[in-house]
Scaffold this active site. Structure first.
Site, PDB file in Angstrom:
ATOM      1  N   ARG A 169       0.841  -1.200   0.000  1.00 54.28           N
ATOM      2  CA  ARG A 169       0.000   0.000   0.000  1.00 54.28           C
ATOM      3  C   ARG A 169       0.879   1.255   0.000  1.00 54.28           C
ATOM      4  NH1 ARG A 169      -4.837   1.340   4.338  1.00 54.28           N
ATOM      5  NH2 ARG A 169      -3.174   1.091   5.873  1.00 54.28           N
ATOM      6  N   ASP A 453      -3.750   3.364  13.963  1.00 59.48           N
ATOM      7  CA  ASP A 453      -2.930   3.964  12.916  1.00 59.48           C
ATOM      8  C   ASP A 453      -3.476   5.352  12.617  1.00 59.48           C
ATOM      9  OD1 ASP A 453      -5.139   3.649  11.255  1.00 59.48           O
ATOM     10  OD2 ASP A 453      -4.236   2.109   9.990  1.00 59.48           O
TER      11      ASP A 453
END
Length: 540
Positions: A169, A453
């Site tokens: 990603r 996150d």
């Protein structure tokens, strides 16, 4: 073959890193420069279009499926390309940053896929950006090992047929890479991450029986998916690999993308692998886009917004139906729990919740789901094994019973829950603790037994902003105000100081994190992304 021409890219304000020359080769930088030259102007136009669409939502407080793409949705004949063998069974995916220890542990975890994350689980220091690439190259060439300096424990890869398939990603379109410039201008972080990884590993992955596979974050429209598709076409021709080798899974983690799922798959159809339901960024996107839409768009505490909320059910069930209609994988959300080594009761309760969540996803038709810790892999695996058996996926389950109207996706007031004072306190706690770690270069942080996150920090600060601007009154009679947020933040800072001691407090970035959280939570000019002002303060 003649040597490549010197790259027009410049590395600026960056301390030399060990082995960076293996990643920042002239040929690799020339490729990134060509990506930048060809595609950054369109990226800039699409970022401007985001702002225009947000202004339109502010004016109308609504969204709808696009009339101009109705023919694509109505055409039942098209499908995405068949999944390659390495991506056909995705029943459990583990996520995490690309530091050396995580790289080994994730590949060894027993999960089918590892989302190797240069985005929300990674603070984009130059060290993380470059050495993350080194670690992946080393993993593919089986030259990776790690010894923990504190415990002395050693880590090494299992046999190749036991390793997870990597889906990488890159950063979202909004982020720049300040250490790599072209004519004095930073190159988009997405092109740096994608370009370096693709250039070094595309052929190597093909030789291993896999391929260059990607997760695309923060996508807001099918036009952004079209841009990625054009990048893939160009990149495959550039290095001389067959068209269709790249595969991309798009995170449907913005409210605008939820209205364009079919169009996103259509734009990427030769390269599409599936869609993923990303919970926290999705809620953040709802708040960001409808932040001035009045009381009916006010979200309750983030932990009260479960995947069984009516508007979240509409989103996830539409995603499954859309993917399976078009032959793509539907991947479920994150189980963020981090097992406790000390508290068996905490684990028991959490494992039961994870099992219920994964049972629901498998029962709804998802083909796989995410976990944040290796200990959760067997739990999620059991849920999907029970439904899939020996089948690699359940794409044949079309979910034609699902019917979602445009208003269903933004029916926030269908949830019977309200913001609470404790929710405010938790948002401040998570926000301060996460931002402090991020400013030290850590993107994935265990806080209160959950792996947090950047997406969870975004929803935390967005909810503080929304509750204050909506004039929310909590159950204890206190009104959400800037003064109350400052008071709670001051209390949290004092509590952290008492908890960790003066020496550790002084060595950290706690005051800086406190100040930044309040800035992005209280400023009348709402920042599109917390990571934009945070990046200006990130050292390294």
């Amino acid at each position: 073959m003649s040597a490549p021409a010197p790259s027009p890219l410049a590395v600026v304000d960056a301390e030399p890193l060990p082995r960076q020359e293996e990643v920042l080769t002239e040929a690799a930088l020339a490729f990134v420069a060509e990506l930048h030259r060809r595609f950054t102007p369109r990226r800039d136009e699409l970022l401007a279009r985001r702002a225009e669409r947000r202004a339109e939502i502010a004016r109308t407080s609504t969204l709808d499926f696009l009339p101009e793409t109705a023919a694509i949705r109505a055409d039942d004949s098209w499908r995405v390309a068949p999944a390659p063998a390495a991506l056909n069974d995705r029943r459990v995916e583990i996520t995490g940053p690309t530091d050396r220890k995580m790289t080994i542990n994730a590949l060894n975890s027993g999960a089918k896929v590892w989302l190797a994350d240069f985005e929300d689980a990674s603070a984009p220091t130059w060290e993380n950006v470059v050495l993350g690439q080194v670690n992946l190259i080393d993993a593919y060439t089986r030259k990776i090992d790690f010894t923990d300096p504190r415990s002395g424990k050693s880590y090494a890869l299992k046999p190749a047929d036991e390793l997870a398939t990597v889906v990488m990603r890159p950063r979202g379109w909004h982020l720049e890479e300040r250490h790599l410039t072209f004519d004095g201008r930073p190159v988009p972080g997405a092109l740096v991450d994608f370009g370096l990884y693709f250039f070094h590993n595309a052929q190597r992955l093909i030789d291993l029986g896999k391929g260059p596979y990607f997760y695309l974050p923060k996508t807001e429209s099918h036009l952004e998916a079209r841009l990625w598709n054009d990048i893939f076409v160009f990149a495959q021709d550039y290095v001389g690999i067959p068209q269709g080798t790249v595969r991309a899974t798009v995170l449907i983690e913005t409210i605008t993308a939820a209205y364009e799922m079919e169009e996103i798959l259509y734009e990427l159809r030769d390269h599409a692998a599936g869609l993923n339901a990303g919970r926290w960024d999705y809620l953040f996107s709802i708040v960001k886009n409808f932040r001035d839409g009045g009381a009916k768009f006010v979200l309750p505490d983030r932990n009260a917004v479960t995947m069984t909320a009516p508007f979240m059910r509409a989103y996830t069930e539409l995603l499954v139906r859309t993917c399976h209609k078009r032959g793509a994988h539907a991947i479920g959300g994150m189980a963020a729990f981090i097992p406790s080594r000390k508290d068996a009761e905490v684990n028991k309760v959490a494992f039961e919740k994870v099992k219920a969540d994964k049972d629901r996803e498998a029962g709804d038709g998802f083909d796989g789901s995410w976990v944040a810790h290796p200990d959760l892999v067997p739990i999620a695996m059991a849920s999907f094994d029970a439904v899939l058996g020996d089948r690699p996926n359940q794409k044949d389950r079309l979910r034609e019973d699902v019917s979602v109207a445009p208003g269903d996706l933004i029916a926030i007031d269908s949830l019977d829950a309200k913001p609470t004072y404790e929710g405010l306190r938790n948002a401040v706690q998570v926000g301060v603790r996460y931002i402090e770690a991020w400013l030290r270069g850590l993107g994935a942080v265990a806080i209160f037994n959950l792996m947090e996150d950047a997406a969870t920090a975004e929803i935390s600060r967005s909810q503080i902003w929304q509750w204050i601007n909506a004039g929310v009154v909590f159950e204890n009679g206190e009104k959400a105000t800037p003064e109350l947020a400052r008071k709670v933040a001051a209390e949290e800072l004092a509590a952290i100081r008492a908890e960790i001691g003066e020496e550790a407090f002084a060595a950290g970035k706690w005051q800086q994190a406190h100040d930044l959280l309040l800035h992005v939570s209280l400023d009348a000019d709402y920042a599109d992304f917390l990571t934009l002002p945070a990046y200006e303060q990130l050292v390294g």
